[in-house]
Write a protein that holds these residues in place. Sequence first.
Motif, PDB file in Angstrom:
ATOM      1  N   ASP A 164      51.779  40.659  30.515  1.00  0.00           N
ATOM      2  CA  ASP A 164      52.998  40.797  31.322  1.00  0.00           C
ATOM      3  C   ASP A 164      52.665  41.266  32.739  1.00  0.00           C
ATOM      4  O   ASP A 164      53.291  40.810  33.705  1.00  0.00           O
ATOM      5  CB  ASP A 164      53.948  41.800  30.655  1.00  0.00           C
ATOM      6  N   LEU A 165      51.717  42.177  32.860  1.00  0.00           N
ATOM      7  CA  LEU A 165      51.328  42.671  34.177  1.00  0.00           C
ATOM      8  C   LEU A 165      50.828  41.537  35.067  1.00  0.00           C
ATOM      9  O   LEU A 165      51.249  41.400  36.229  1.00  0.00           O
ATOM     10  CB  LEU A 165      50.239  43.739  34.027  1.00  0.00           C
ATOM     11  N   LEU A 166      49.941  40.717  34.538  1.00  0.00           N
ATOM     12  CA  LEU A 166      49.374  39.627  35.334  1.00  0.00           C
ATOM     13  C   LEU A 166      50.407  38.552  35.638  1.00  0.00           C
ATOM     14  O   LEU A 166      50.460  38.023  36.760  1.00  0.00           O
ATOM     15  CB  LEU A 166      48.177  39.023  34.590  1.00  0.00           C
ATOM     16  N   ARG A 167      51.238  38.223  34.656  1.00  0.00           N
ATOM     17  CA  ARG A 167      52.232  37.162  34.845  1.00  0.00           C
ATOM     18  C   ARG A 167      53.306  37.565  35.848  1.00  0.00           C
ATOM     19  O   ARG A 167      53.637  36.794  36.768  1.00  0.00           O
ATOM     20  CB  ARG A 167      52.879  36.826  33.505  1.00  0.00           C
ATOM     21  N   VAL A 168      53.844  38.763  35.709  1.00  0.00           N
ATOM     22  CA  VAL A 168      54.947  39.189  36.574  1.00  0.00           C
ATOM     23  C   VAL A 168      54.454  39.491  37.988  1.00  0.00           C
ATOM     24  O   VAL A 168      55.106  39.128  38.976  1.00  0.00           O
ATOM     25  CB  VAL A 168      55.650  40.428  35.973  1.00  0.00           C
ATOM     26  N   LEU A 169      53.301  40.148  38.101  1.00  0.00           N
ATOM     27  CA  LEU A 169      52.830  40.556  39.424  1.00  0.00           C
ATOM     28  C   LEU A 169      52.249  39.399  40.223  1.00  0.00           C
ATOM     29  O   LEU A 169      52.523  39.267  41.428  1.00  0.00           O
ATOM     30  CB  LEU A 169      51.782  41.664  39.280  1.00  0.00           C
ATOM     31  N   TYR A 170      51.452  38.552  39.582  1.00  0.00           N
ATOM     32  CA  TYR A 170      50.705  37.538  40.319  1.00  0.00           C
ATOM     33  C   TYR A 170      51.186  36.111  40.077  1.00  0.00           C
ATOM     34  O   TYR A 170      51.153  35.278  40.975  1.00  0.00           O
ATOM     35  CB  TYR A 170      49.217  37.615  39.960  1.00  0.00           C
ATOM     36  N   GLY A 171      51.593  35.804  38.854  1.00  0.00           N
ATOM     37  CA  GLY A 171      51.991  34.446  38.523  1.00  0.00           C
ATOM     38  C   GLY A 171      51.361  33.995  37.215  1.00  0.00           C
ATOM     39  O   GLY A 171      50.347  34.559  36.772  1.00  0.00           O
ATOM     40  N   PRO A 172      51.924  32.979  36.569  1.00  0.00           N
ATOM     41  CA  PRO A 172      51.446  32.535  35.249  1.00  0.00           C
ATOM     42  C   PRO A 172      49.980  32.113  35.220  1.00  0.00           C
ATOM     43  O   PRO A 172      49.299  32.312  34.208  1.00  0.00           O
ATOM     44  CB  PRO A 172      52.361  31.350  34.925  1.00  0.00           C
ATOM     45  N   GLU A 173      49.459  31.533  36.311  1.00  0.00           N
ATOM     46  CA  GLU A 173      48.078  31.040  36.280  1.00  0.00           C
ATOM     47  C   GLU A 173      47.054  32.167  36.210  1.00  0.00           C
ATOM     48  O   GLU A 173      45.885  31.933  35.895  1.00  0.00           O
ATOM     49  CB  GLU A 173      47.790  30.159  37.499  1.00  0.00           C
ATOM     50  N   PHE A 174      47.476  33.409  36.474  1.00  0.00           N
ATOM     51  CA  PHE A 174      46.562  34.546  36.429  1.00  0.00           C
ATOM     52  C   PHE A 174      46.458  35.175  35.036  1.00  0.00           C
ATOM     53  O   PHE A 174      45.620  36.046  34.812  1.00  0.00           O
ATOM     54  CB  PHE A 174      46.999  35.610  37.440  1.00  0.00           C
ATOM     55  N   THR A 175      47.313  34.740  34.095  1.00  0.00           N
ATOM     56  CA  THR A 175      47.280  35.332  32.752  1.00  0.00           C
ATOM     57  C   THR A 175      46.025  34.946  31.977  1.00  0.00           C
ATOM     58  O   THR A 175      45.771  35.499  30.904  1.00  0.00           O
ATOM     59  CB  THR A 175      48.517  34.917  31.942  1.00  0.00           C
ATOM     60  N   VAL A 176      45.236  34.028  32.511  1.00  0.00           N
ATOM     61  CA  VAL A 176      43.974  33.668  31.873  1.00  0.00           C
ATOM     62  C   VAL A 176      43.047  34.878  31.768  1.00  0.00           C
ATOM     63  O   VAL A 176      42.146  34.910  30.914  1.00  0.00           O
ATOM     64  CB  VAL A 176      43.284  32.524  32.657  1.00  0.00           C
ATOM     65  N   ALA A 177      43.299  35.893  32.571  1.00  0.00           N
ATOM     66  CA  ALA A 177      42.437  37.083  32.594  1.00  0.00           C
ATOM     67  C   ALA A 177      43.040  38.261  31.821  1.00  0.00           C
ATOM     68  O   ALA A 177      42.593  39.396  31.994  1.00  0.00           O
ATOM     69  CB  ALA A 177      42.183  37.502  34.048  1.00  0.00           C
ATOM     70  N   TRP A 178      43.995  38.019  30.904  1.00  0.00           N
ATOM     71  CA  TRP A 178      44.679  39.138  30.238  1.00  0.00           C
ATOM     72  C   TRP A 178      43.727  39.957  29.375  1.00  0.00           C
ATOM     73  O   TRP A 178      43.775  41.197  29.371  1.00  0.00           O
ATOM     74  CB  TRP A 178      45.855  38.629  29.403  1.00  0.00           C
ATOM     75  N   LEU A 179      42.836  39.289  28.633  1.00  0.00           N
ATOM     76  CA  LEU A 179      41.906  40.025  27.774  1.00  0.00           C
ATOM     77  C   LEU A 179      40.846  40.727  28.610  1.00  0.00           C
ATOM     78  O   LEU A 179      40.439  41.861  28.297  1.00  0.00           O
ATOM     79  CB  LEU A 179      41.253  39.066  26.771  1.00  0.00           C
ATOM     80  N   ALA A 180      40.411  40.092  29.690  1.00  0.00           N
ATOM     81  CA  ALA A 180      39.455  40.730  30.595  1.00  0.00           C
ATOM     82  C   ALA A 180      40.051  41.999  31.193  1.00  0.00           C
ATOM     83  O   ALA A 180      39.358  43.009  31.361  1.00  0.00           O
ATOM     84  CB  ALA A 180      39.057  39.760  31.708  1.00  0.00           C
ATOM     85  N   LEU A 181      41.359  41.984  31.488  1.00  0.00           N
ATOM     86  CA  LEU A 181      42.017  43.163  32.045  1.00  0.00           C
ATOM     87  C   LEU A 181      41.968  44.333  31.067  1.00  0.00           C
ATOM     88  O   LEU A 181      41.736  45.476  31.470  1.00  0.00           O
ATOM     89  CB  LEU A 181      43.469  42.831  32.402  1.00  0.00           C
ATOM     90  N   ILE A 182      42.156  44.072  29.784  1.00  0.00           N
ATOM     91  CA  ILE A 182      42.098  45.144  28.782  1.00  0.00           C
ATOM     92  C   ILE A 182      40.699  45.752  28.736  1.00  0.00           C
ATOM     93  O   ILE A 182      40.532  46.977  28.712  1.00  0.00           O
ATOM     94  CB  ILE A 182      42.493  44.602  27.399  1.00  0.00           C
TER      95      ILE A 182
END
Length: 472
Positions: A300-318
Amino acid sequence: MFVARAFKAAFGFLAVIIFSRKLGASPLGTYYPFLALLGIVGLPADLGIGEATNKRLSEGTKKSSYLGAALVLKTPIVLIVGILVLIFEQYVNQFLGADLALLFVVTLFVKMAGGFSMAVLRGELRVGETAILEVIRPLSWLVVGYLFYLKGYGVRGLIYGYLFGSLLMAIIGWWKVSIPIGRPTIKHAKSILEYAQFSAVSSIGGFFYSWIDVAVMTMFVVVGTGVTRGDVGAYENAWRLALVVMLVGKSIAITLFPQLSRWDAEDATDRIESAIPSALLPSLLLVIPAFVGTLILSEDLLRVLYGPEFTVAWLALIVLAAGKIPQSLHILLSQALNGIDRPDLAAVAAVISAILNLVFNVVLIWQFGLVGAAIATTLAFAVNTLLHAYFLNKFVDIHLPVREAGWSIVASGVMGVCVYTLHSLVAIESIYSLLGVVLVGGVVYGAVVLMYEPIRSEAQRVLRPLVNTATS
């Protein structure tokens, strides 16, 4: 310093959000390698002289001669490095994916000048006066970079904003420096080089932690092995989001180093030992709940703040958020080890972790892409932290705030349950709903963590002088 770094993070964070939404991930996949290459080239361009100057000036003797010697040592090195970059212009442009070599050299010179002025001010024990310099570059990146974006300059506009901020930092920084440039001597130059030979190696460790993952991913982009510039942009955005929780730790560490150096010169070991646990606690109280919150809200952080194409990094963010826990310890332990004049041991730790970081990144990015980069960086830095703690403990007794950290884990668990429950009930579709969930989590965590009397007492001790100053 904390207030300045909070504004710095806010401006930088806002700039990343705006540029991510306006440009997308791929242009950022050129801009971030530009910064990574600045870090790579900046290592031989500095050779640890900036940190060595900070150390020698903070000791309080022969300041003018040390400053003169440092400038004589540093200036030709930067010029030689800049010339070498232009000689290999073709390969630099290939790495960056655009014709940016000349602009890169100009940015390098200006950045080196600004960074060195900050090292001199910190060596004068005027760390607080560098606060404004911390804010200038991200603010300029946001304002000037956006103006150039509106003019259609694309990724070059971002670089122009960064360059303009670096130029302002250099001008204001050297305007603030009060030490006159004295006649350099071989003795003072030798003293700087003796410290710099080790601090240069330590700085390699810092660079490897900050940029080697982006550099390796960019090399995979160049050779065409499946990683895209969009992946690089998404990963670095995740990195920068995770880095926000390090504001307190970095502010304390920057402020603490020259003071530890002075205490070491005065043989005040007891003051160093008492300062370390007090310095570690505030950062730990932030990074632990931040990891728990990221575990739940990453996508949700990546999608809302930056855009849907950035959610590819959700696991890397954790994974990156988890890595901030050992980093919160390292950033202060490394400053303490350098502050007691043992940069040689800090260099040993840096070399070992840098080698591991490079190997881990090459292997794990090849196998797992973005997540591999996050795992590699986190593992290598955990080793670095353990080595710094081992070496520092040989000279001073390290007392970690274990009980306070344990209570923070309990409070973070309570917060996590509340955030997870709220997340399952509320659809996070806007920045307002995201901030609402984060705010509720923060209030719950704060209420629970302050129930523990030692933490409450420490918070009151730290805040009381600020309140008195504000009301006086």
